[in-house]
Scaffold this motif. Structure first.
Motif, mmCIF file in Angstrom:
data_model
loop_
_atom_site.group_PDB
_atom_site.id
_atom_site.type_symbol
_atom_site.label_atom_id
_atom_site.label_comp_id
_atom_site.label_asym_id
_atom_site.label_seq_id
_atom_site.Cartn_x
_atom_site.Cartn_y
_atom_site.Cartn_z
ATOM 1 N N SER A 162 -14.205 -12.779 1.155
ATOM 2 C CA SER A 162 -14.126 -13.503 -0.105
ATOM 3 C C SER A 162 -12.875 -14.140 -0.307
ATOM 4 O O SER A 162 -12.003 -12.241 -1.292
ATOM 5 C CB SER A 162 -15.037 -13.788 -0.893
ATOM 6 N N ARG A 163 -11.641 -15.125 -0.799
ATOM 7 C CA ARG A 163 -10.650 -14.463 -1.448
ATOM 8 C C ARG A 163 -10.378 -14.893 -2.291
ATOM 9 O O ARG A 163 -11.149 -16.538 -2.692
ATOM 10 C CB ARG A 163 -9.485 -15.182 -0.499
ATOM 11 N N VAL A 164 -10.192 -14.343 -3.553
ATOM 12 C CA VAL A 164 -10.190 -14.060 -4.706
ATOM 13 C C VAL A 164 -9.121 -15.298 -5.214
ATOM 14 O O VAL A 164 -8.460 -13.765 -5.772
ATOM 15 C CB VAL A 164 -11.040 -13.114 -5.139
ATOM 16 N N ARG A 175 -7.158 -4.457 -14.419
ATOM 17 C CA ARG A 175 -7.805 -3.924 -14.049
ATOM 18 C C ARG A 175 -8.873 -4.837 -12.812
ATOM 19 O O ARG A 175 -9.697 -3.944 -12.334
ATOM 20 C CB ARG A 175 -8.782 -3.682 -15.630
ATOM 21 N N ILE A 176 -9.079 -5.518 -13.407
ATOM 22 C CA ILE A 176 -10.330 -6.397 -12.195
ATOM 23 C C ILE A 176 -9.385 -6.242 -10.792
ATOM 24 O O ILE A 176 -10.400 -5.382 -9.693
ATOM 25 C CB ILE A 176 -10.674 -7.752 -12.168
ATOM 26 N N GLY A 181 -10.330 -3.599 -5.772
ATOM 27 C CA GLY A 181 -9.796 -2.482 -4.804
ATOM 28 C C GLY A 181 -10.354 -1.243 -3.953
ATOM 29 O O GLY A 181 -10.356 -1.227 -3.412
ATOM 30 N N ARG A 182 -11.075 -0.600 -5.190
ATOM 31 C CA ARG A 182 -11.395 0.684 -4.915
ATOM 32 C C ARG A 182 -12.692 0.575 -4.180
ATOM 33 O O ARG A 182 -13.180 0.827 -3.605
ATOM 34 C CB ARG A 182 -11.925 1.399 -6.612
ATOM 35 N N VAL A 190 -8.210 -9.933 -4.080
ATOM 36 C CA VAL A 190 -7.420 -11.084 -4.794
ATOM 37 C C VAL A 190 -6.575 -11.872 -3.838
ATOM 38 O O VAL A 190 -5.296 -10.424 -3.016
ATOM 39 C CB VAL A 190 -7.241 -10.320 -5.874
ATOM 40 N N VAL A 191 -6.577 -12.660 -3.787
ATOM 41 C CA VAL A 191 -4.889 -13.324 -3.004
ATOM 42 C C VAL A 191 -4.111 -13.789 -4.157
ATOM 43 O O VAL A 191 -2.394 -14.329 -4.186
ATOM 44 C CB VAL A 191 -5.410 -14.450 -2.388
#
Length: 492
Positions: A162-164, A175-176, A181-182, A190-191
């Motif tokens: 999903s593109r966030v 942080r998010i 990413g981890r 995240v885009v």
């Protein structure tokens, strides 16, 4: 052939909606094949063993045969899986909710069948049902787990995501983005990021995705980034009306809004959403172990450790002989560790080091610059014997701890048992690790082992302590078996 083509389709899905639709269809077809195979195989095996016709009438009188009953149960099981929400995009691919719903659907289906059989006075072969229910449930869980592994591999390769678009302050957004990413297995990439700061603020906070400026035109941001999910952080400084306006601008069924609370490391079962007077109140249960939970966990430990001690007895003998022949010294190594509520106990392991290893520890820690640290892990430890290196790599030296588990000093799953020198570093947060018994395996062991820092290991242990479930223990044990057979570079 069907599953191979479906698997290929999932990995090649070009967009979030495409992969989700394909994945749900894949699960449905896979479940249908599993259930059909189990029901008809159970029918054939059971009645062949009892010497009865495979397709005999259910009550020896009516026209309904067991072939018709198997067909009805196949359809009913698929309906139960759908009604339970096991195909929902909120649960598939991550977490334990999907597995709980799969098990619940089987329990409800066969419970309803038992009630109908009783009310209609229709006798149904108990052996047929007792074989079909656990076998079907186990195979459904196994195939779901295999498809999930396939999905995770696709997500780690950058597909099926999903593109966030993240909306929040610079530090919270960083942080998010770092947490998502981890864990690419969660399926969020995240885009773009939006917030009250400037591009330099977000860059200095470690955000390396496109900065779109303050929240003004969500439609334009979604179009520019191609995002299908808007994630609003707790510190986004948006009013309730602004958040509502954002939700109104999203296309129903295709674009989604996610709110991120400031509270972290809280398991799903402890959180309950309760709408009151138009406010979505999130109730967070206080972490606690009830008497029932302690009984269930202890029963699981006794049965599990007892069974493993019996099954592994021959291997114990072989390993004991190898340790005895490899170097001088005793077969077993006993060391004081700190257990539940700070009570010390003697932990048992196969000896993997030379006899005077403990006397050399402080000098070696100082040489490697690790003195005064809470995790006493040495790299290329010269004290380890050749056979000990193999035992430690595959965690074979830990097997005697099954005796500690059976006697009640340890648990199969729990925080890492530590020395009193390590416990001396505990602050008030770390002391919460001592609420439960230490475990042979735990969340940190299956999440990186020796590669984890003290803070990361502590965070995982505290998450386990505060969000314990029996299903979580089972999941960790399965991951432990994988870590034992394929330890990788993080085991030493």
């Amino acid at each position: 052939m069907v599953t191979e083509s479906l698997s290929h389709s999932i990995v090649r899905a070009p967009a979030a909606l495409d992969w989700l639709s394909l994945y749900r269809r894949t699960l449905w077809v896979s479940d249908a094949l599993v259930i059909a195979g189990v029901m008809f195989a159970t029918q054939y095996v059971w009645f062949s063993l009892t010497g009865e016709p495979v397709s005999r009438p259910v009550d020896d009188i009516g026209p309904v045969t067991y072939t018709w009953l198997s067909t009805a149960l196949i359809l009913g099981w698929l309906v139960a899986l759908a009604i339970s929400g096991s195909y929902s995009d909120r649960v598939v691919g991550i977490g334990t909710a999907e597995y709980r719903k799969v098990m619940a659907s089987a329990i409800y289906l066969f419970a309803i069948l038992a009630v109908v059989s009783y009310l209609t006075s229709t006798p149904i072969s108990r052996g047929y049902l007792l074989l079909a229910c656990p076998a079907g449930t186990a195979l459904l869980l196994l195939t779901r787990a295999l498809w999930r592994r396939r999905l995770w591999a696709a997500r780690r390769a950058g597909d099926a995501m999903s593109r966030v678009l993240v909306i929040g302050d610079d530090q919270e957004s960083a942080r998010i983005i770092a947490e998502l990413g981890r864990m690419p297995e969660a399926g969020y990439r995240v885009v773009g990021v939006s917030g009250p700061g400037t591009r330099s603020d977000f860059s200095s906070a470690g955000v390396d995705v496109p900065f779109l400026g303050p929240v003004r035109d969500i439609d334009r941001m979604l179009e520019v980034t191609g995002a299908d999910t808007v994630l609003v952080a707790s510190d986004a400084a948006l009013s309730a009306q602004s958040v509502k306006q954002i939700s109104w601008q999203l296309e129903a069924g295709r674009q989604h809004l996610i709110m991120v609370p400031s509270l972290t490391d809280v398991g799903g079962p402890r959180m309950h959403l309760r709408p009151v007077a138009g406010f979505p109140l999130v109730h967070v249960e206080t972490p606690r172990y009830s008497g029932r939970q302690r009984f269930v966990k202890r029963s699981f430990d006794v049965v599990g450790s007892g069974a493993l001690l019996l099954v592994l007895a021959p291997l114990f003998g072989v390993l004991a002989l190898l340790v005895r022949l490899s170097s001088r010294g005793p077969v077993f190594y006993r060391q004081e560790r700190i257990g539940q509520e700070g009570v010390p106990f003697r932990m048992i392991k196969f000896r993997s080091m030379i006899p005077d290893a403990d006397d050399m520890l402080q000098r070696l820690l100082a040489e490697q610059g690790k003195a005064g640290q809470p995790l006493f892990k040495l790299e290329n430890d010269p004290r380890i014997t050749p056979i000990g290196r193999i035992l430690r790599k595959y965690s074979l030296d830990e097997f005697p701890q099954l005796i500690n588990v059976f006697l009640g000093d340890m648990s199969l799953v729990g925080p890492r048992p530590q020395r009193k020198e390590e416990v001396a570093f505990y602050d008030s947060a770390a002391e919460r690790r001592l609420i439960v018994k230490p475990g042979m395996s735990g969340l940190w062991q299956v999440s990186g082992r020796s590669a984890l820092s003290w803070d990361e290991a502590l965070r995982l242990d505290l998450y386990y302590v505060e969000n314990w479930t029996l299903l979580g223990d089972v999941s960790i044990l399965f991951r432990t078996f994988k870590a034992v057979f394929a330890p990788g570079d993080t085991a030493h």
